[in-house]
Design an enzyme around this catalytic site. Structure first.
Site, PDB file in Angstrom:
ATOM      1  N   ASP A 135      25.512 -36.178 -48.793  1.00  0.00           N
ATOM      2  CA  ASP A 135      25.323 -35.427 -47.556  1.00  0.00           C
ATOM      3  C   ASP A 135      26.097 -34.112 -47.602  1.00  0.00           C
ATOM      4  O   ASP A 135      27.181 -34.044 -48.173  1.00  0.00           O
ATOM      5  CB  ASP A 135      25.816 -36.288 -46.379  1.00  0.00           C
ATOM      6  CG  ASP A 135      25.382 -35.736 -45.043  1.00  0.00           C
ATOM      7  OD1 ASP A 135      24.381 -35.002 -44.988  1.00  0.00           O
ATOM      8  OD2 ASP A 135      26.060 -36.038 -44.037  1.00  0.00           O
TER       9      ASP A 135
ATOM     10  N   ASN B  10      13.738 -38.608 -43.428  1.00  0.00           N
ATOM     11  CA  ASN B  10      13.700 -37.201 -43.841  1.00  0.00           C
ATOM     12  C   ASN B  10      12.337 -36.551 -43.635  1.00  0.00           C
ATOM     13  O   ASN B  10      12.226 -35.315 -43.670  1.00  0.00           O
ATOM     14  CB  ASN B  10      14.118 -37.051 -45.311  1.00  0.00           C
ATOM     15  CG  ASN B  10      15.609 -37.201 -45.525  1.00  0.00           C
ATOM     16  OD1 ASN B  10      16.064 -37.542 -46.609  1.00  0.00           O
ATOM     17  ND2 ASN B  10      16.406 -36.963 -44.489  1.00  0.00           N
TER      18      ASN B  10
END
EC number: 2.5.1.-
Length: 246
Positions: free
Chosen positions: A30, A78
């Site tokens: 991330d 996503n």
């Protein structure tokens, strides 16, 4: 899966990696977007830098004797991102596979995929299938890439498999579910790392993380490297894993 017997769930035990550290490490990669924003760059620049971090981390995992390295590359959530960013990510995935698979294969790394990656464009699916086949016989580090993966979906698919197999309620236990997960043939998860300072699992390996050690680091993913991974492994070595016991 069909015909998988329900057996007793093995009790987790201490790590037995080649270096004495964790056998199975997973990372939520991330911070690519924030890394790019800090540098006034487009988000794709952060993703490209993240791909370089991926290369460094894979190399570091081999040096540390980590048996399995599982990386959260593209979640089932996503798809909510802008279409342009998804297209950039798919292009980067294509480029990475074409550019890196020969080196990965030569290093003895075995590539595995978890998640429903067949939702991707056909040419990407073909590239992935070919890469997996090319490394299937390797015996070094197993590199597991989570693509279009969500842990809740994984558990739902496992439960559907149990129903399809016709197991009686009395035969359904944690082993029956575990045997139908994407990671059923992998060692138990020992250490789960999330980068960028966030402190949540984001639908990643929820079942597998039941007794994993969790480590949240402030490092943005593009800045992650072999030294950061080694520090995480050192932290893991200081922890006492009791699995509910004393």
């Amino acid at each position: 899966m069909t015909g998988v017997p329900a057996v007793s769930e093995p009790v987790p035990g201490p790590a037995t990696g080649r270096s004495g550290g964790p056998r199975h490490v997973a990372i939520i990669m991330d911070g690519n977007g924030r890394w790019a924003k800090k540098r006034l760059l487009p988000r794709i620049a952060g993703h490209r830098a993240g791909a370089e971090a991926l290369r460094r981390t894979i190399r570091g995992a081999g040096q540390l004797g980590i048996e399995v390295l599982t990386l959260y590359a593209f979640s089932s959530e996503n798809w909510r991102r802008p279409a342009s960013e998804i297209a950039d990510l798919m292009g980067l995935l294509r480029h990475y596979i074409r550019a890196e698979i020969a080196e990965i294969a030569a290093a003895g790394i075995r590539l595995r995929i978890i998640g429903d990656y067949r939702r991707f464009e056909p040419d990407v699916v073909t590239l992935i299938d070919d890469a997996v086949a090319k490394t299937a016989g390797n015996t070094g580090t197993t590199l597991v890439i989570a693509l279009n993966y969500g842990a809740q979906d994984e558990i739902v698919r496992a439960v559907r498999g149990i129903v399809a197999d016709g197991l009686a309620p009395a035969d359904i236990d944690t082993a029956a579910i575990g045997a139908r997960l994407d990671t059923s043939d992998l060692p138990p998860l020992d250490l789960l790392i999330r980068t960028s300072g966030e402190r949540r699992l984001s639908n990643f390996l929820l079942w597998q993380a039941a007794y994993a050690e969790l480590l949240f680091v402030d490092t943005l993913w593009p800045d992650f490297d072999a030294a950061t991974l080694a520090t995480a492994v050192q932290d893991f070595a200081t922890r006492e894993r009791r699995y509910g016991g004393l």
